[in-house]
Design a protein around this motif. Sequence first.
Motif, mmCIF file in Angstrom:
data_model
loop_
_atom_site.group_PDB
_atom_site.id
_atom_site.type_symbol
_atom_site.label_atom_id
_atom_site.label_comp_id
_atom_site.label_asym_id
_atom_site.label_seq_id
_atom_site.Cartn_x
_atom_site.Cartn_y
_atom_site.Cartn_z
ATOM 1 N N LEU A 112 -7.530 2.555 8.049
ATOM 2 C CA LEU A 112 -8.600 3.114 7.196
ATOM 3 C C LEU A 112 -8.079 3.355 5.785
ATOM 4 N N PHE A 113 -6.862 3.894 5.697
ATOM 5 C CA PHE A 113 -6.287 4.205 4.387
ATOM 6 C C PHE A 113 -6.080 2.921 3.571
ATOM 7 N N ARG A 122 -9.069 2.799 -4.867
ATOM 8 C CA ARG A 122 -8.730 4.227 -4.854
ATOM 9 C C ARG A 122 -7.760 4.596 -5.989
ATOM 10 N N GLY A 145 -12.903 -2.344 5.814
ATOM 11 C CA GLY A 145 -12.348 -1.710 7.015
ATOM 12 C C GLY A 145 -12.518 -2.612 8.227
ATOM 13 N N THR A 191 0.854 -1.200 0.000
ATOM 14 C CA THR A 191 0.000 0.000 0.000
ATOM 15 C C THR A 191 0.887 1.247 0.000
ATOM 16 N N GLN A 209 -9.022 1.026 1.539
ATOM 17 C CA GLN A 209 -9.794 1.692 0.479
ATOM 18 C C GLN A 209 -9.692 0.952 -0.856
ATOM 19 N N LEU A 263 -5.944 -0.836 -2.742
ATOM 20 C CA LEU A 263 -6.141 0.403 -3.480
ATOM 21 C C LEU A 263 -6.204 0.176 -4.985
#
Length: 241
Positions: free
Chosen positions: A218-219, A225, A196, A33, A222, A126
């Motif tokens: 949280l990031f 994204r 999440g 990530t 995703q 992501l």
Amino acid sequence: MRVDVYPTVLNIPPAEDLAGRVAVVIDVLRATTTICTALANGADTVVPILTPEEAFQVAADNPDRMFLLGGERKAVLIPGFNYGNSPLEYTEARVKGRPILFTTTNGTRAIRRAAGADRVYIACLLNAPAVARELARLEQDVAICCAGTHDQFSLEDTACAGAILHFLAAAGAPVETNDMGVVARDLFREYDGRLGDLVHLSEHGQRLAKLGLQEDLLFCAQLGRLTILPVFTEGQVVLPD
Ligand SMILES: O=C(O)[C@H](CS(=O)(=O)O)OP(=O)(O)O
Ligand SMILES: [Mg+2]
């Protein structure tokens, strides 16, 4: 096409078994990530390195390259490094145009072990849908290589492998998988829409939360994204032209 999922660094097949296949390396928490985020924010290249000592040596041997040093041990910043292993640290202001030497406990080892494949993609939640679309286009056999945590199965990497299988099926790719792949796909479908929760439930997620890194969780959760397709080639992770 055949898409096999391997749950930990130790299960990644040797180079001769990866030859002829495309590899996808996953370390949702947090190395892949962070690599994807750094490249999306304009980093020139990310060089996966096995040890902090090697990173210091490469930086010292190449002062003109102005390398940034990034990564972790025990999930925290390595003394003397610029940044740790949080994707939130790798902002455009810090990384645009810069090459990064990067060493982490699980993720960078996994990337280096997958080097024998015809092509090595770096994936996380992501960019998982984008990676799946690319794999469907290539129609080549695939080895999805989860880093896992400390050589053990990890929930978050397995769910990401499952996401790729799910989106391959959605793209109409005729996929055969191994038992790990079936488990991964089912896990993703169970948690689709609440990734999440899965990331927070995972052992490593709980460890990071105890370190006060809830924002990282949280990031990293995703889905979709990013649409970038980073590849590991000639010792570095780059975004192809
Ligand atoms: O920094 C991380 O999230 C982990 C650290 S560890 O698994 O707790 O040692 O490293 P990664 O290589 O990104 O899994
Ligand atoms: Mg990890």
